[in-house]
Design an enzyme around this catalytic site. Sequence first.
Site, short mmCIF file in Angstrom:
data_model
loop_
_atom_site.label_atom_id
_atom_site.label_comp_id
_atom_site.label_asym_id
_atom_site.label_seq_id
_atom_site.Cartn_x
_atom_site.Cartn_y
_atom_site.Cartn_z
N ASP A 64 1.27 -1.92 -9.95
CA ASP A 64 0.07 -1.15 -10.32
C ASP A 64 -0.75 -1.90 -11.36
O ASP A 64 -1.99 -1.92 -11.29
CB ASP A 64 0.47 0.23 -10.87
CG ASP A 64 0.99 1.16 -9.79
OD1 ASP A 64 0.94 0.82 -8.59
OD2 ASP A 64 1.49 2.25 -10.16
N GLU A 90 -2.37 -3.94 -0.93
CA GLU A 90 -2.87 -4.98 -1.83
C GLU A 90 -4.02 -5.76 -1.21
O GLU A 90 -4.34 -6.86 -1.63
CB GLU A 90 -1.74 -5.93 -2.25
CG GLU A 90 -1.24 -6.87 -1.18
CD GLU A 90 -0.21 -6.27 -0.23
OE1 GLU A 90 0.28 -7.04 0.60
OE2 GLU A 90 0.10 -5.08 -0.30
#
Length: 169
Positions: A64, A90
């Site tokens: 994160d 991602e």
Amino acid sequence: MFWRDKRALKRIAETDTLTGAKTRRAMYKLAEKALQVNNSTCFVLVDLDHFKQINDSYGHLAGDEVLKGFSNVVSERIRETDLFCRYGGEEFLLILNNLDKKTAVTLVDGIREKFEGINSWKELDSTTNVSFSAGVVEINQVSNIDCIIKQCDGLLYKAKANGRAKTES
């Protein structure tokens, strides 16, 4: 009050809560508008390199943190007229309006340099390298968004095959 709440809910639905980027669903709506203008537009598909290893080695808080760090760098570097969205996991998509391919590649390489230069990660050790690969396609006329993204994806995987931390256009 009803309309204010409705606008707030729409904003929440169109924004990724972790990164602040637009969601994939919102991107499709906004990309249609970007393609209606007959100026040069560049689509950039970005994938963070070895992201799964970061999550596996350091945990999801580290992942994160990397996603947020990347998003912060991109948000600092792009213009208000550009579109930044979290395409999935991602992967991120940039839609750079009124920008040619050469300038887009220079912008992406500057984002990469700044992102790779972050050395103040809280959740990662100092030896961990973070980078991304990217594929850039320039569009000069209205096209199918899925086809454009597919072209970007092919270039992205070419960048990964050529050693990662690269941009192909």
